[in-house]
Write an enzyme that holds these catalytic residues in place. Structure first.
Site, PDB file in Angstrom:
ATOM      1  CG  HIS A 100      -1.779  -0.965   1.604  1.00 33.85           C
ATOM      2  ND1 HIS A 100      -1.416  -2.110   2.241  1.00 33.85           N
ATOM      3  CD2 HIS A 100      -3.129  -1.050   1.422  1.00 33.85           C
ATOM      4  CE1 HIS A 100      -2.483  -2.866   2.430  1.00 33.85           C
ATOM      5  NE2 HIS A 100      -3.541  -2.263   1.937  1.00 33.85           N
ATOM      6  CG  ASP A 103       1.726  -0.803   3.450  1.00 35.24           C
ATOM      7  OD1 ASP A 103       0.735  -0.500   4.099  1.00 35.24           O
ATOM      8  OD2 ASP A 103       1.755  -1.535   2.449  1.00 35.24           O
ATOM      9  CD  GLU A 267      -6.839 -11.626   3.021  1.00 34.55           C
ATOM     10  OE1 GLU A 267      -6.499 -10.688   2.274  1.00 34.55           O
ATOM     11  OE2 GLU A 267      -6.856 -11.531   4.255  1.00 34.55           O
ATOM     12  CG  HIS A 270     -10.775 -11.358   3.310  1.00 36.96           C
ATOM     13  ND1 HIS A 270     -10.362 -10.366   2.462  1.00 36.96           N
ATOM     14  CD2 HIS A 270     -10.073 -11.194   4.454  1.00 36.96           C
ATOM     15  CE1 HIS A 270      -9.451  -9.624   3.074  1.00 36.96           C
ATOM     16  NE2 HIS A 270      -9.257 -10.111   4.284  1.00 36.96           N
ATOM     17  CG  ASP A 308      -5.080 -11.214   7.775  1.00 33.86           C
ATOM     18  OD1 ASP A 308      -5.861 -11.779   6.986  1.00 33.86           O
ATOM     19  OD2 ASP A 308      -5.073  -9.989   7.979  1.00 33.86           O
ATOM     20  CG  ASP A 338      -3.169  -9.599   3.018  1.00 33.59           C
ATOM     21  OD1 ASP A 338      -2.562  -9.144   3.993  1.00 33.59           O
ATOM     22  OD2 ASP A 338      -4.175  -9.054   2.516  1.00 33.59           O
TER      23      ASP A 338
HETATM   24  C1  XLS Z   1      -7.395  -6.513   4.612  1.00 35.63           C
HETATM   25  C2  XLS Z   1      -7.036  -6.782   3.227  1.00 35.63           C
HETATM   26  C3  XLS Z   1      -5.908  -5.909   2.723  1.00 35.63           C
HETATM   27  C4  XLS Z   1      -5.855  -5.935   1.237  1.00 35.63           C
HETATM   28  C5  XLS Z   1      -5.103  -4.812   0.626  1.00 35.63           C
HETATM   29  O1  XLS Z   1      -8.040  -7.299   5.276  1.00 35.63           O
HETATM   30  O2  XLS Z   1      -6.713  -8.131   3.079  1.00 35.63           O
HETATM   31  O3  XLS Z   1      -4.707  -6.302   3.297  1.00 35.63           O
HETATM   32  O4  XLS Z   1      -5.317  -7.136   0.763  1.00 35.63           O
HETATM   33  O5  XLS Z   1      -5.634  -3.581   0.963  1.00 35.63           O
HETATM   34 NI    NI Z   2      -7.323 -10.213   5.539  1.00 37.39          NI
HETATM   35 NI    NI Z   3      -5.853  -9.005   1.401  1.00 31.31          NI
END
Ligand code: XLS
Ligand code: NI
Ligand code: NI
Length: 436
Positions: A100, A103, A267, A270, A308, A338
């Site tokens: 990002h 970061d 992801e 998610h 994560d 991630d």
């Molecule tokens: C947050 C997201 C983030 C995205 C990028 O939960 O996974 O890390 O991958 O903004």
């Molecule tokens: Ni995440």
């Molecule tokens: Ni992500």
């Protein structure tokens, strides 16, 4: 400052090795279905968790020991950190990274200063990319951390915030383009609502679509040919995130005429937060021709938030790789870690253990998925399950030649098709366990 000096370049030593700093399964050159593992897996290290994660949680402060980081918000510290990150990625042997804007470089007092800071760090990223050959998988903008985005960015009720977010994404796209990024990701951040009682949902969704159309236009304007991704995530940080899962994202993209411009970056954690398996999300995206990239991590069954964690579940990686092989492989996308270290894993070498494990478990998933395909039993079970669709009747329905009336005639003239084939789930599970 030498930082990972005790760790050698990570090499493949094979399944019998006990060396914690070696791959047991990820052998980049090894061919699987005629393509190298490196090209199948396209691993990527994320800057935000691996180089900005502090280990802080709602109950306590950061724990990570990062001797190269002076803890300041200076541009010099950010540049030095970038060099250390590349030293790490190079030793690990991952071909890609992702970041990002905020970061990699500190946010300044004004947007103009933030842009200058970003340029100063991008200069170092570019040098390091050239020195090492490591490439940018995708870039993105942080539109969620600063308090200005408290009500969202593209879905903010405030049009000045929308404008600020647009300016920030414009710059993030420019630097991604400059660094030869192969993609650009939009994750909803705070695009959602905490309560519907104060929210004009339709208006917010229209604004989000307008925002993405502007990004598509700007992409064309600057000649950026990388792939755009949208990343589904439910439940966090807002009560209802608009991009809650693959199906919701696809519906939004179709409704707003964006489906040709964005693929999905899925992801694992998610998916599970959305009440799905990652296998489900991969199949939904692949069926729409929209499985673009993967944020490789995992959640914890016992915890209800986005933990994560690094991937470690071989059944999950096998399923992901099976879908990816079936669709013909990743093109612009990759397996992007991630994922963050547990706050108890605070030493720099833990970054190596985490990534080595993640890469090996995906290499095993790839090999298992390829073995399942070569073995053919699983494919046969699925094929047999649908065999009646390859008969005259099935073909006639699929090609649109039948109607309710003609099918009624068929049903009245034939035996009741009750229990025509077993699902064979237990047998399939046995085959999986045999292979894995
Ligand atoms: C947050 C997201 C983030 C995205 C990028 O939960 O996974 O890390 O991958 O903004
Ligand atoms: Ni995440
Ligand atoms: Ni992500």
């Amino acid at each position: 400052m030498p930082t990972f000096s005790d760790v050698p370049k990570i090499a493949y030593e094979g399944p019998t090795s006990k060396n914690p700093f070696a791959f047991k399964h990820y052998n980049p050159e090894e061919l699987v279905e005629g393509k190298s593992m490196a090209n199948h897996l396209r691993f990527s290290v994320v800057y935000w968790h691996s180089f900005r994660g502090t280990g802080a949680d709602p109950f306590g402060m950061g724990t990570m020991l990062r001797p190269w980081d002076d803890g300041s918000n200076s541009v010099e510290n950010a540049q030095n950190r970038a060099r250390v990150a590349f030293e790490f990625i190079e030793k690990l042997g991952a071909p890609y990274y992702a970041f990002h804007d905020r970061d990699v470089a500190p946010e300044g007092a004004t947007l103009a200063e933030s842009n200058r800071n970003l340029d100063a760090v991008v200069k170092v990223l570019k040098e390091e990319q050239q020195r090492t050959g490591i490439k940018l998988l995708w870039g993105t903008a942080c539109l969620f951390a600063n308090p200005r985005f408290v009500h969202g960015a593209a879905t903010s009720p405030n049009s000045d915030v929308f404008a600020y977010a647009a300016a920030q994404v414009k710059k993030a796209m420019e630097v991604t383009h400059e660094l030869g990024g192969e993609g650009y990701t939009f994750w909803g951040g705070r695009e959602g609502y905490s309560t519907l009682w104060n929210t004009d949902m339709k208006r917010e969704l229209d604004h989000l679509a307008r925002f993405l159309h502007m990004a598509v236009a700007y992409k064309k304007e600057i000649g950026f040919t990388g792939q755009f991704y949208i990343e589904p995530k439910p439940r966090e940080p807002t009560t209802h995130q608009y991009d809650s899962d693959a199906a919701a994202c696809l519906n939004f993209l179709r409704e707003h005429d964006l489906i040709d411009h964005l693929k999905l970056n899925l992801e694992t954690n998610h998916a599970t937060l959305a009440g799905h398996t990652m296998f489900h999300e991969c199949e939904v995206a692949a069926a729409a021709g929209a499985l673009g990239s993967v944020d490789a991590n995992r959640g914890d069954e016992l915890l209800g938030w986005d933990t994560d964690q690094f991937p470690a579940n071989i059944y999950e990686t096998t399923a992901i790789m099976l879908t990816i092989l079936k669709m013909g492989g990743l093109t612009t996308g990759g397996l992007n870690f991630d994922a963050k270290l547990r706050r108890e894993s605070f030493e720099p070498v833990d970054l190596f253990h985490a990534h080595i494990g993640g890469m090996d478990v995906f290499a095993r998933g790839l090999k298992a998925a390829a073995a399942l395909r070569a073995d053919g039993r699983l494919g046969d079970i699925v094929k047999n399950r649908y065999a009646s669709w390859d008969t005259d009747l099935g073909q006639s329905i699929e090609s649109g030649k039948e109607s309710f009336a003609s099918l009624e005639k068929h049903a009245l003239g034939n035996d009741d098709p009750i229990q025509h084939t077993s699902g064979r789930q237990e047998l399939i599970e046995n085959i999986l366990n045999e292979t894995i």
